[in-house]
Design a protein around this motif. Structure first.
Motif, PDB file in Angstrom:
ATOM      1  N   MET A  13       0.814  -1.215   0.000  1.00 24.04           N
ATOM      2  CA  MET A  13       0.000   0.000   0.000  1.00 24.04           C
ATOM      3  C   MET A  13       0.852   1.272   0.000  1.00 24.04           C
ATOM      4  N   LYS A  14       1.959   1.201  -0.696  1.00 23.01           N
ATOM      5  CA  LYS A  14       2.822   2.387  -0.767  1.00 23.01           C
ATOM      6  C   LYS A  14       2.493   3.188  -2.032  1.00 23.01           C
ATOM      7  N   ASP A  15       3.000   4.411  -2.076  1.00 25.76           N
ATOM      8  CA  ASP A  15       2.647   5.300  -3.190  1.00 25.76           C
ATOM      9  C   ASP A  15       3.656   5.286  -4.325  1.00 25.76           C
ATOM     10  N   ILE A  16       4.911   5.027  -3.975  1.00 29.52           N
ATOM     11  CA  ILE A  16       5.987   5.220  -4.936  1.00 29.52           C
ATOM     12  C   ILE A  16       6.775   3.928  -5.101  1.00 29.52           C
ATOM     13  N   LEU A  41       1.084  -4.612  -6.022  1.00 33.18           N
ATOM     14  CA  LEU A  41       2.483  -4.436  -6.441  1.00 33.18           C
ATOM     15  C   LEU A  41       3.462  -4.787  -5.323  1.00 33.18           C
ATOM     16  N   GLN A  42       4.395  -5.691  -5.653  1.00 34.10           N
ATOM     17  CA  GLN A  42       5.407  -6.071  -4.670  1.00 34.10           C
ATOM     18  C   GLN A  42       6.798  -5.938  -5.267  1.00 34.10           C
ATOM     19  N   ILE A  43       7.774  -5.838  -4.400  1.00 26.84           N
ATOM     20  CA  ILE A  43       9.169  -5.791  -4.846  1.00 26.84           C
ATOM     21  C   ILE A  43       9.479  -7.086  -5.612  1.00 26.84           C
ATOM     22  N   GLY A  44      10.184  -6.950  -6.730  1.00 25.37           N
ATOM     23  CA  GLY A  44      10.551  -8.133  -7.508  1.00 25.37           C
ATOM     24  C   GLY A  44       9.615  -8.434  -8.658  1.00 25.37           C
ATOM     25  N   ALA A  60      10.539  -3.795 -10.066  1.00 29.51           N
ATOM     26  CA  ALA A  60      10.276  -3.046  -8.839  1.00 29.51           C
ATOM     27  C   ALA A  60      11.348  -3.386  -7.812  1.00 29.51           C
ATOM     28  N   LEU A  61      12.125  -2.371  -7.418  1.00 28.76           N
ATOM     29  CA  LEU A  61      13.237  -2.596  -6.500  1.00 28.76           C
ATOM     30  C   LEU A  61      12.870  -2.264  -5.072  1.00 28.76           C
ATOM     31  N   ASP A  62      11.997  -1.267  -4.929  1.00 28.16           N
ATOM     32  CA  ASP A  62      11.685  -0.818  -3.585  1.00 28.16           C
ATOM     33  C   ASP A  62      10.354  -0.069  -3.616  1.00 28.16           C
ATOM     34  N   PRO A  86       6.086 -12.017  -7.349  1.00 29.80           N
ATOM     35  CA  PRO A  86       7.416 -11.514  -7.716  1.00 29.80           C
ATOM     36  C   PRO A  86       8.235 -12.555  -8.488  1.00 29.80           C
ATOM     37  N   LEU A  87       8.916 -12.105  -9.527  1.00 24.31           N
ATOM     38  CA  LEU A  87       9.781 -12.995 -10.298  1.00 24.31           C
ATOM     39  C   LEU A  87      11.119 -13.180  -9.608  1.00 24.31           C
TER      40      LEU A  87
END
Ligand code: ADP
Ligand code: ZN
Length: 819
Positions: A13-16, A41-44, A60-62, A86-87
């Motif tokens: 639930m982050k914006d960026i 959306l998740q990292i990876g 997506a890194l962070d 995530p891949l």
């Protein structure tokens, strides 16, 4: 069950989101996450993001709550989310970050290198005419060249900008097209390029147990009966019996008689290795002693690096298999690297025989879909062994317990384009990060690895003898100085004797083609490649002259185009001519050849190796392909036609490479009941590479070579980074190289008083390749850290300097060959 199927999508639930795009840009970028993606959306994961007017795939890194105010205004939004899970996980990300940092390479491109091809969508500009453009076309108010271009666009309705530039290279430029866009004549939109590779699903029909209420049409009844017999059946199986069945299946489902569902299937592999039993032997005492050490390492569950120096035929494979067995006991996974998988069917077969089908193959010879499926099997945790060439070091296991690098000295572990990584070096890093065991195996370890063993970085384990008391072959060196014939009397006799004994022989010549080059003795003309600074090689069967770098080919001329002389002569010989000569010398004997020309088809390597195994080949002629670790008991003679080819390479590793090739090829002889014999022909009979190879004396070779490296401060006593500039313009490339030196020297004066040395710049030994001119500058340093620091600074400056100049900077950290 898999541990990574569609699951609870716990987005943060982050914006960026911070994104690494898979392009040659050194920075990462931030994007705003649209409301609807925030929970998933998740990292990876892969995201599609707008980038310089295009849409490109990024990773997506962070995820961040906020970003500095000054950036916020400009933030673009993520366009699409490409994955449900995530891949890449945090371990893989950490590994990729290390790689990016060490090789001075963009992180996005590193991640991309580790993934199978076909996951990287990007958009490209697509042209279409606007209303106004179309009107201009019908009114005939356009310039003739413009009309031609517009007509083409109109005809295709939509066409890639790239294609138009290619079709009209003279008439139109990118700037021109964009100016027409500004005038409202054209639309330029982003369209997607290529097709994403996806899992393959198969339809499964399951019988539901009910009887039809009304009589069914004959075909539906037949299909239903077939499904009933089996309980469930896949569409591919149905396809073997029925021509068309989709409609019938749907009707049967509508009637509630069957249910249809999808199941992911693995695409069949085009690489099949023949399965031969490989019974588990009683270990020899040497093997036993080596294994004890390795098992200690495995049980410690800590990073434990071993260099297994075992002579050819000492039973290294059995050590690998036993170690993997122990890893499985721990519930961990194994990565096995081989220099080239098409040359390793024996190892694949041995692994399969011991561990069954729990194995994935990763290599570039597989089709895109096949490769993706193999990768997914690892990713989902369905298999426990990944075997492959260098890229398998990126196998997405979560619990790697061991990384085995077979023939660790082999130069093909180094990738020579784009991300120039060395898989053996990455194996060290990955094993360290995963607290895993590292097994480097070779009969001729690289100087670097043996030095690491001497200095205590690796534990050295030795297998000094062949198993079952078999002897290393007897090697004889034949001095070719003053000899005119290609084959010495000695080599011919030995071949003759081996044929009489009904044994197999290998003949090694590290140059393919028929003649090395063609010369006119009347006027001295030779044939050069117009794109590369090399002569063209004569190929007899295709009657052509070919460039081995850019594949340029022309028809072989009959007469000299310079002086019309009739005496064109082939100089130097290649494997193709050798094959012919051997066939002429020994009529009736079955001669085959193995080199790049005879192995371009998919299964051709294996066919040749199988032919050798089954005894259908008497003499195999070949390039370094025949050198690699095959184990054929009936091969008792090996002839090296010319040991000098690799010796004269303008590279500091040429002695090492020669020693390795000779020792390895000699090691193919006499692995069975009969002992082996080797004849090496050379013009340098006193060279230490050749003399040490004759005595199978790796340690002796190492001691001599390491002194020379030390005296000149070459690796492993220092590190190199090669800065290479390539460009279409000879003048600009050279000028930039000189400028690069200037910058480097000024850094030296200001900040790096000691510890860094600049060599060059100079024209690369192969000055021109594929039409591009190459200049290079080596930087040398004793401390990796300092060297990297310097390189990073220089790279940043050069990045600015080369922009828009049509000259490319290529950085090669720890180059293997400086050519
Ligand atoms: P390399 O060290 O060159 O990789 P291999 O692993 O191919 O050698 O082993 C050489 C041969 O010795 C193979 O045919 C293998 O089956 C056999 N071998 C290995 N270990 C033993 C053993 N302990 N007892 C009997 N034969 C063995
Ligand atoms: Zn060429």
């Amino acid at each position: 069950m898999t541990n990574r199927t569609k699951g609870d999508n716990l987005g943060a639930m982050k914006d960026i989101v911070e994104v690494a795009v898979g392009l040659p840009v050194s920075k990462t970028f931030h994007y705003r996450i649209p409301e609807k993606m925030r929970s998933s959306l998740q990292i990876g994961m892969r995201v599609l993001v707008p980038f310089k007017g295009r849409k490109v795939t990024g990773f997506a890194l962070d995820l961040l709550d906020e970003i500095p105010k000054e950036l916020e205004e400009k933030l673009l939004e993520v366009e699409a989310l490409l994955d449900e899970v995530p891949l890449i996980d945090s371990q893989m990300l950490r590994f990729c970050r290390w790689v990016a940092d060490y090789y001075l390479h963009p992180l996005g491109e590193v991640i991309k290198t580790g993934l199978p091809p076909g996951l990287h969508l990007k958009s490209e500009p697509i042209l279409s005419l606007s209303q106004k453009g179309r009107e201009c076309l019908t009114q005939g108010s356009l310039e003739p060249f413009q009309e031609k271009v517009f007509r083409e666009i109109e005809q295709c309705r939509k066409i890639a900008l790239k294609k138009i530039l290619k079709s009209f290279p003279e008439e139109v430029s990118k700037e021109q097209l964009f100016s027409w866009k500004r005038k409202g004549l054209l639309h330029i939109d982003a369209g997607m390029e290529g097709k994403e590779v996806k899992p393959k699903f198969e339809k499964i029909a399951r019988y539901e147990g009910a009887e039809p209420a009304n009589p069914l049409p004959t075909k539906q009844l037949e299909i239903l009966n077939r499904i009933k017999e089996r309980g469930e059946i896949s569409s591919s199986e149905l396809g073997k019996v029925f021509k068309s069945f989709t409609g019938s299946l749907q009707s049967l489902q509508a009637k509630g008689l069957i249910t249809l569902s999808g199941r992911e299937v693995c695409r069949a592999l085009s690489f099949r290795s023949e399965l031969k039993p490989y019974p588990k032997p009683e270990l020899t005492s040497d093997q036993g002693a080596v294994l004890v050490k390795i098992l200690e390492g495995i049980r410690s569950k800590r990073y434990s690096p071993f260099l297994v120096h075992g002579v050819t035929g000492s039973g290294k494979t059995e050590i690998y298999l036993r170690a993997i067995e122990e890893i499985f006991e721990q519930g961990r996974e194994a990565i096995v690297l081989v220099p080239e998988i098409s040359l390793a069917p024996q190892l694949v077969s041995r692994l399969k025989d011991r561990f069954g089908e729990s194995l994935a193959l990763l290599h570039s010879g597989l089709g895109r879909g096949e490769r993706y499926d193999q990768w997914r099997k690892i990713w989902k945790g369905e298999v426990k062994i990944a075997i492959g060439a260098r890229s398998a070091i990126f196998a997405p296991f979560k619990k790697v317990g061991i990384i085995i690098v077979d023939e660790e000295h082999d130069p093909s572990y180094k990738q020579e384009e784009k991300l120039k990584y060395h898989a053996r070096d990455l194996a060290v890093v990955r094993a360290k990060q995963a607290d895993a065991v590292l097994l480097l195996g070779s009969a001729t370890p690289s100087l670097e690895s043996f030095y690491n063993a001497e200095s205590g970085k690796f534990h050295l384990l030795s297998l000094p003898e062949r198993v079952e008391g078999k002897h290393l072959p007897q090697v004889e060196v034949v001095d070719m100085r003053g000899q005119k014939d290609l084959l010495s009397e000695r080599l011919r006799q030995a071949l003759q004797k081996n044929i009489e004994n009904r044994k197999q022989s290998l003949l090694f010549l590290n140059r393919r083609g028929f003649a090395n080059f063609i010369l006119c003795p009347d006027c001295g003309l030779t044939f050069k490649c117009p794109n590369c600074s090399v002569t063209l090689t004569h190929h007899f069967r295709t009657r052509s002259l070919q460039c081995h770098y850019c594949d340029y080919r022309i028809k072989a001329p009959g007469d000299c185009p310079g002086c019309q002389g009739h005496q064109l002569q082939g100089m130097g010989i290649g494997t193709e001519k050798l094959e012919q000569e051997i066939q002429a010398l020994f009529p009736g004997i079955r001669v085959r050849r193995m080199d790049r020309d005879t192995t371009s088809r998919k299964r051709s390597h294996q066919e040749i190796l199988e032919g050798l195994e089954s005894g259908e080949i008497d003499i195999l002629v070949g390039t370094q392909m025949i050198v690699k670790g095959h184990d054929f008991p009936n091969v008792t003679f090996v002839g090296v036609v010319s040991a000098d080819t690799s010796l004269h390479f303008p590279d500091f590793r040429s002695s090492e490479r020669t020693f390795q090739l000779l020792t390895q090829v000699a090691g193919r002889a006499g692995r069975g009941e009969t002992s082996g014999e080797v004849v090496i022909q050379t013009f340098n009979p006193d060279h230490y590479s050749i003399l040490r190879a004759k005595d199978h004396d790796f340690i002796g070779f190492y001691q001599e070579e390491i002194q020379f490296r030390k005296a000149l401060e070459y690796p492993p006593f220092s590190r190199f980074i090669n800065f290479r500039l390539t460009g279409n313009s000879e003048r600009k490339t050279e000028a930039l190289a000189k400028e690069m030196e200037g910058i480097g020297q000024s850094f030296l004066k200001k900040r790096y008083r000691q510890g860094i040395e600049i060599l060059g710049p100079s024209a690369a030994p192969l000055f021109k390749i594929r039409g591009k001119f190459r200049w290079q500058m080596l930087i040398k340093g004793k401390s990796t850290k300092l060297l990297h620091h310097f390189a990073r600074e220089l790279a940043a400056q050069m990045g600015v300097l080369t922009r828009g100049k049509g000259v490319n900077l290529d950085i090669d950290v720890d180059p293997v060959f400086i050519l």
